[in-house]
Design a protein around this motif. Sequence first.
Motif, mmCIF file in Angstrom:
data_model
loop_
_atom_site.group_PDB
_atom_site.id
_atom_site.type_symbol
_atom_site.label_atom_id
_atom_site.label_comp_id
_atom_site.label_asym_id
_atom_site.label_seq_id
_atom_site.Cartn_x
_atom_site.Cartn_y
_atom_site.Cartn_z
ATOM 1 N N TYR A 36 3.351 -7.992 -8.368
ATOM 2 C CA TYR A 36 2.294 -7.881 -7.361
ATOM 3 C C TYR A 36 2.769 -7.072 -6.159
ATOM 4 C CZ TYR A 36 -0.553 -11.351 -9.784
ATOM 5 O OH TYR A 36 -1.320 -12.012 -10.703
ATOM 6 N N TYR A 37 4.071 -7.113 -5.906
ATOM 7 C CA TYR A 37 4.635 -6.329 -4.797
ATOM 8 C C TYR A 37 4.289 -4.850 -4.982
ATOM 9 C CZ TYR A 37 8.099 -4.864 -1.301
ATOM 10 O OH TYR A 37 8.705 -4.318 -0.205
ATOM 11 N N GLY A 38 4.538 -4.336 -6.197
ATOM 12 C CA GLY A 38 4.231 -2.939 -6.466
ATOM 13 C C GLY A 38 2.742 -2.654 -6.439
ATOM 14 N N ILE A 39 1.962 -3.591 -6.977
ATOM 15 C CA ILE A 39 0.508 -3.414 -6.983
ATOM 16 C C ILE A 39 -0.021 -3.331 -5.555
ATOM 17 C CG2 ILE A 39 -1.683 -4.533 -7.557
ATOM 18 C CD1 ILE A 39 -0.272 -5.719 -10.019
ATOM 19 N N LEU A 40 0.474 -4.200 -4.677
ATOM 20 C CA LEU A 40 0.002 -4.216 -3.295
ATOM 21 C C LEU A 40 0.459 -2.984 -2.521
ATOM 22 C CD1 LEU A 40 0.492 -8.010 -2.644
ATOM 23 C CD2 LEU A 40 -1.673 -6.769 -2.470
ATOM 24 N N ILE A 41 1.659 -2.504 -2.810
ATOM 25 C CA ILE A 41 2.104 -1.264 -2.174
ATOM 26 C C ILE A 41 1.196 -0.113 -2.599
ATOM 27 C CG2 ILE A 41 3.932 0.485 -2.136
ATOM 28 C CD1 ILE A 41 5.958 -1.760 -2.123
ATOM 29 N N PHE A 76 9.653 10.833 -1.171
ATOM 30 C CA PHE A 76 10.782 10.739 -0.246
ATOM 31 C C PHE A 76 10.814 9.406 0.512
ATOM 32 C CE2 PHE A 76 10.395 15.377 -0.802
ATOM 33 C CZ PHE A 76 11.683 15.622 -1.260
ATOM 34 N N SER A 77 9.660 8.765 0.658
ATOM 35 C CA SER A 77 9.654 7.453 1.310
ATOM 36 C C SER A 77 10.336 6.406 0.432
ATOM 37 C CB SER A 77 8.218 7.013 1.617
ATOM 38 O OG SER A 77 7.658 7.812 2.630
ATOM 39 N N ILE A 78 10.102 6.476 -0.870
ATOM 40 C CA ILE A 78 10.773 5.541 -1.782
ATOM 41 C C ILE A 78 12.282 5.771 -1.745
ATOM 42 C CG2 ILE A 78 11.087 4.916 -4.210
ATOM 43 C CD1 ILE A 78 8.098 5.514 -4.591
ATOM 44 N N ILE A 79 12.675 7.041 -1.760
ATOM 45 C CA ILE A 79 14.103 7.358 -1.679
ATOM 46 C C ILE A 79 14.685 6.868 -0.361
ATOM 47 C CG2 ILE A 79 15.789 9.239 -1.558
ATOM 48 C CD1 ILE A 79 13.932 10.827 -3.440
ATOM 49 N N GLY A 80 13.959 7.125 0.740
ATOM 50 C CA GLY A 80 14.438 6.710 2.059
ATOM 51 C C GLY A 80 14.534 5.213 2.204
ATOM 52 N N ARG A 104 13.794 -2.150 -9.625
ATOM 53 C CA ARG A 104 13.156 -3.406 -9.989
ATOM 54 C C ARG A 104 14.004 -4.610 -9.599
ATOM 55 N NH1 ARG A 104 8.842 -3.889 -13.130
ATOM 56 N NH2 ARG A 104 9.605 -5.840 -14.046
ATOM 57 N N GLY A 105 15.256 -4.361 -9.268
ATOM 58 C CA GLY A 105 16.120 -5.446 -8.829
ATOM 59 C C GLY A 105 15.922 -5.790 -7.363
ATOM 60 N N GLY A 106 15.019 -5.072 -6.684
ATOM 61 C CA GLY A 106 14.743 -5.347 -5.272
ATOM 62 C C GLY A 106 15.554 -4.447 -4.364
ATOM 63 N N ILE A 149 -1.096 -4.410 4.164
ATOM 64 C CA ILE A 149 -1.411 -4.817 2.793
ATOM 65 C C ILE A 149 -0.130 -5.057 1.999
ATOM 66 C CG2 ILE A 149 -2.467 -4.076 0.620
ATOM 67 C CD1 ILE A 149 -4.478 -2.459 2.361
ATOM 68 N N GLY A 150 0.812 -4.138 2.113
ATOM 69 C CA GLY A 150 2.050 -4.242 1.347
ATOM 70 C C GLY A 150 2.883 -5.455 1.682
ATOM 71 N N ARG A 151 2.816 -5.934 2.917
ATOM 72 C CA ARG A 151 3.603 -7.101 3.319
ATOM 73 C C ARG A 151 3.277 -8.339 2.488
ATOM 74 N NH1 ARG A 151 8.420 -6.784 4.796
ATOM 75 N NH2 ARG A 151 8.792 -5.544 6.662
ATOM 76 N N TRP A 152 2.075 -8.397 1.930
ATOM 77 C CA TRP A 152 1.717 -9.557 1.122
ATOM 78 C C TRP A 152 2.509 -9.601 -0.182
ATOM 79 C CZ3 TRP A 152 -1.231 -13.775 2.306
ATOM 80 C CH2 TRP A 152 -1.838 -13.740 3.559
ATOM 81 N N GLY A 153 3.143 -8.495 -0.537
ATOM 82 C CA GLY A 153 4.045 -8.522 -1.681
ATOM 83 C C GLY A 153 5.208 -9.459 -1.448
ATOM 84 N N ASN A 154 5.660 -9.565 -0.181
ATOM 85 C CA ASN A 154 6.732 -10.500 0.162
ATOM 86 C C ASN A 154 6.288 -11.945 -0.044
ATOM 87 O OD1 ASN A 154 7.307 -8.294 2.871
ATOM 88 N ND2 ASN A 154 8.603 -8.444 1.061
#
Length: 289
Positions: A36-41, A76-80, A104-106, A149-154
């Motif tokens: 769900y973390y990825g889905i929400l991002i 680049f945001s994912i890399i950063g 996927r390991g966080g 929105i993405g914070r709800w993945g936490n």
Amino acid sequence: MILQVPAIRFPGLGIEIEHLPTGIMLPIGGGFEVKYYGILIGLGVICGYALACYCGRREKISSETISDFLIYALIFSIIGARLYYVVFTWDYYKERPLQILNLRGGGLAIYGGVLAAFLTLYVFTRVKKISFLQMADCCIAGLPLGQAIGRWGNFFNREAFGGYSDNLLSMQILKQDVYSGYITPEINSHLVTFQGAEYIQVHPTFLYESLWNVGVVILLLIAHRHKKFNGQLFFMYLGLYGLGRFFIEGLRTDQLTIGSTGLAVSQLLSVVLVMISVIAMAIKGRKQS
């Protein structure tokens, strides 16, 4: 065996969530979980893009230009975000270098992603020969919307929570579902037993930051109607997000710190962003007067 106990409780609000999976299992290769973390991002990115396109009409920047930037920004945001996390947890990764690639390991830090997006925007606007600050004003309201929105993945991952709390919004999580490294002695000393199960009771910092970011979005949209100079919304975001993140980060138990100093790097960066915001707004405002 304990059965049918709530996974998460908000006792002050009278809310109990019986079952809260971390993702959706797909029948691929014997079972593949989409978090769900990825889905929400992903949902946050879509909503942020839509809002940027809306703001782009006022800035006279086309949705095609915004989507072109978004493609580079995502990469680049994912890399950063990953590099930021790895740098400040290097003691772990220097012994396990291959784990650096195991997303996927966080281990994605939002500040790293934000800084990488800003750098990407700077290069993008230089290449396209458009104003960096105007483009930033166009896109910036979409950023805290995506963050909210993405914070709800936490929440689904049972992570990014704060220390012990007994306020109205305090959250109880089954202790067995939480990574033990995030449970401080203070939290352990305030364990709650409910229906025979042990719960930690903590600050829901994911919720605090999500609500704060919604407020930032609203303020940015209001300010956009009365914008006086390019960069006004961008610098407002730096100050508002930095201010909220400074206090919220201070509550968290999973802070990334600078070496053995114990100083939370996100709090220090927040202070820097607030200072940049105040100075830039003062200089820009003086030029407009």
